[in-house]
Design a protein around this motif. Structure first.
Motif, PDB file in Angstrom:
ATOM      1  N   MET A   1      16.214 -14.574 -52.942  1.00 19.05           N
ATOM      2  CA  MET A   1      17.152 -15.637 -52.587  1.00 19.05           C
ATOM      3  C   MET A   1      16.785 -16.228 -51.224  1.00 19.05           C
ATOM      4  N   ALA A   2      16.382 -15.388 -50.283  1.00 16.05           N
ATOM      5  CA  ALA A   2      15.980 -15.873 -48.957  1.00 16.05           C
ATOM      6  C   ALA A   2      14.741 -16.754 -49.066  1.00 16.05           C
ATOM      7  N   LYS A   3      13.784 -16.373 -49.919  1.00 17.54           N
ATOM      8  CA  LYS A   3      12.583 -17.183 -50.105  1.00 17.54           C
ATOM      9  C   LYS A   3      12.934 -18.534 -50.726  1.00 17.54           C
ATOM     10  N   GLN A   4      13.835 -18.525 -51.713  1.00 17.17           N
ATOM     11  CA  GLN A   4      14.253 -19.779 -52.334  1.00 17.17           C
ATOM     12  C   GLN A   4      14.936 -20.690 -51.314  1.00 17.17           C
ATOM     13  N   ASN A   5      15.781 -20.103 -50.463  1.00 17.54           N
ATOM     14  CA  ASN A   5      16.464 -20.900 -49.437  1.00 17.54           C
ATOM     15  C   ASN A   5      15.468 -21.470 -48.438  1.00 17.54           C
ATOM     16  N   ALA A   6      14.456 -20.678 -48.074  1.00 20.29           N
ATOM     17  CA  ALA A   6      13.440 -21.160 -47.127  1.00 20.29           C
ATOM     18  C   ALA A   6      12.650 -22.316 -47.726  1.00 20.29           C
ATOM     19  N   VAL A   7      12.292 -22.206 -49.004  1.00 21.37           N
ATOM     20  CA  VAL A   7      11.560 -23.289 -49.674  1.00 21.37           C
ATOM     21  C   VAL A   7      12.429 -24.539 -49.747  1.00 21.37           C
ATOM     22  N   ALA A   8      13.694 -24.368 -50.079  1.00 15.84           N
ATOM     23  CA  ALA A   8      14.602 -25.509 -50.162  1.00 15.84           C
ATOM     24  C   ALA A   8      14.785 -26.164 -48.784  1.00 15.84           C
TER      25      ALA A   8
END
Length: 153
Positions: free
Chosen positions: A66-73
């Motif tokens: 989830m943290a990686k997805q938020n960083a990409v977003a």
């Protein structure tokens, strides 16, 4: 000081212990010789603590994903904002007529407002002022030189 030869006092007589009605002896308890008001009852142990390491590691993996997805977003949103800002800004190169200097300006296309300028407006005004002072000084030197007469004896 020598404490090795000291005599020890021993209690004479027995304590009279009264049983408390609210205290119940549990299995594994230790008898004490305290008055009834000072006795302590152990608390119930309750349920055993269960630690599921596999579930914790799965939760940690989900949190990382989830943290990686938020960083990409967040990176994508930042790029989009930068692109939108680039589309709004018009870059111009202007030559200031009074100082004859090259001025780089960034203006907002929608409002026409100058976002940034190099050199700054204050520096341009200072240069204009210094040129005017230099020009006045040159003119005053020319006029005073015309009235100057040199005499030799």
């Amino acid at each position: 000081m020598d404490f090795g030869a000291s005599t020890r006092a021993t209690a004479v007589g027995a304590y009279h212990v009264t049983a408390r009605s609210d205290a119940v002896a549990t299995k594994g308890s230790i008898p004490v010789e305290l008055p009834a008001a000072q006795t302590v009852q152990s608390a119930a142990a309750g349920e055993a603590v269960q630690l599921d390491l596999q579930a914790r590691s799965e939760q940690a993996r989900r949190d990382d994903a989830m943290a990686k997805q938020n960083a990409v977003a967040d990176r994508h949103a930042a790029r989009q904002r930068e692109q939108d800002l680039r589309d709004l800004i018009e870059r111009r190169i202007v030559i200031e007529p009074r100082t004859r200097e090259v001025v780089i300006q960034k203006k907002n296309r929608v409002t026409g407002e100058t976002v940034s300028q190099l050199p700054d407006e204050t520096l341009l005004r200072l240069r204009i002022y210094s040129r005017e002072l230099a020009e006045k000084a040159r003119l005053s030197d020319e006029t005073s030189a015309q009235h100057y007469v040199e005499r030799t004896a």
